[in-house]
Motif scaffolding. Structure first.
Motif, PDB file in Angstrom:
ATOM      1  N   LEU A  77       0.861  -1.183   0.000  1.00 42.15           N
ATOM      2  CA  LEU A  77       0.000   0.000   0.000  1.00 42.15           C
ATOM      3  C   LEU A  77       0.897   1.232   0.000  1.00 42.15           C
ATOM      4  CD1 LEU A  77      -2.940   0.941   0.161  1.00 42.15           C
ATOM      5  CD2 LEU A  77      -2.708   0.925   2.644  1.00 42.15           C
ATOM      6  N   GLU A  78       0.873   1.978  -1.104  1.00 37.78           N
ATOM      7  CA  GLU A  78       1.732   3.154  -1.228  1.00 37.78           C
ATOM      8  C   GLU A  78       1.143   4.382  -0.561  1.00 37.78           C
ATOM      9  OE1 GLU A  78       2.838   3.799  -5.275  1.00 37.78           O
ATOM     10  OE2 GLU A  78       3.738   1.803  -5.464  1.00 37.78           O
ATOM     11  N   ALA A  79      -0.186   4.502  -0.565  1.00 35.22           N
ATOM     12  CA  ALA A  79      -0.846   5.656   0.045  1.00 35.22           C
ATOM     13  C   ALA A  79      -2.270   5.287   0.408  1.00 35.22           C
ATOM     14  CB  ALA A  79      -0.854   6.842  -0.914  1.00 35.22           C
ATOM     15  N   LEU A  80      -2.776   5.910   1.457  1.00 33.80           N
ATOM     16  CA  LEU A  80      -4.163   5.723   1.871  1.00 33.80           C
ATOM     17  C   LEU A  80      -4.690   7.061   2.359  1.00 33.80           C
ATOM     18  CD1 LEU A  80      -6.611   3.922   2.539  1.00 33.80           C
ATOM     19  CD2 LEU A  80      -5.581   3.558   4.791  1.00 33.80           C
ATOM     20  N   ASP A  81      -5.704   7.559   1.694  1.00 32.84           N
ATOM     21  CA  ASP A  81      -6.367   8.795   2.103  1.00 32.84           C
ATOM     22  C   ASP A  81      -7.798   8.454   2.465  1.00 32.84           C
ATOM     23  OD1 ASP A  81      -4.161  10.511   1.472  1.00 32.84           O
ATOM     24  OD2 ASP A  81      -4.693  10.326  -0.642  1.00 32.84           O
ATOM     25  N   VAL A  82      -8.271   8.980   3.596  1.00 30.07           N
ATOM     26  CA  VAL A  82      -9.622   8.702   4.064  1.00 30.07           C
ATOM     27  C   VAL A  82     -10.324  10.023   4.338  1.00 30.07           C
ATOM     28  CG1 VAL A  82     -11.001   7.624   5.878  1.00 30.07           C
ATOM     29  CG2 VAL A  82      -8.874   6.543   5.125  1.00 30.07           C
ATOM     30  N   TRP A  83     -11.539  10.147   3.816  1.00 27.05           N
ATOM     31  CA  TRP A  83     -12.374  11.310   4.081  1.00 27.05           C
ATOM     32  C   TRP A  83     -13.706  10.820   4.604  1.00 27.05           C
ATOM     33  CZ3 TRP A  83      -9.632  10.795  -0.470  1.00 27.05           C
ATOM     34  CH2 TRP A  83      -8.619  11.738  -0.681  1.00 27.05           C
TER      35      TRP A  83
END
Length: 90
Positions: A77-83
Motif C-alpha cells: 500500500l503506497e498511500a491511503l487517504d480517508v475522508w
C-alpha cells in the motif's frame, strides 16, 4: 495467473450474499484503487475507472471494516487517504 479484484459481500448483512470479481490490468505492476463506502453501497474504481465494481450492502451499525489482501502474492500500500462525509440526515 489471472489478476482479479474481488468484492466479497458474504459479511455485508443479511440481505446480500456472494462474491463479485473482475479482471484487472497490472501491466505496470500497480493498481490504482478508489474505494467509496456508504451505508448501503460499495463502489470500487480500479485504474482511473477502467474497471468498476459496484454493489449494495446492508451492514450492521457497528460494521465499519474493510480488508485489502493478496492471494499468492504481495500487496504494498503506497498511500491511503480517508475522508468522512457529513451526514445529511442529522
Amino acid at each position: 495467473m489471472a489478476k482479479r479484484a474481488f468484492l466479497d459481500r458474504t459479511l455485508s448483512g443479511e440481505a446480500v450474499t456472494g462474491v463479485r470479481s473482475i479482471d484487472i490490468d497490472t501491466t505496470n505492476n500497480s493498481v490504482d484503487i478508489h474505494l467509496f463506502l456508504d451505508r448501503s453501497s460499495v463502489e470500487v474504481f480500479l485504474n482511473e475507472g477502467e474497471q468498476v465494481i459496484t454493489s449494495r450492502i446492508y451492514p450492521s451499525e457497528s460494521s465499519l471494516d474493510f480488508k485489502l489482501f493478496a492471494e499468492n502474492g504481495v500487496v504494498e500500500l503506497e498511500a491511503l487517504d480517508v475522508w468522512q462525509l457529513k451526514d445529511i440526515w442529522k
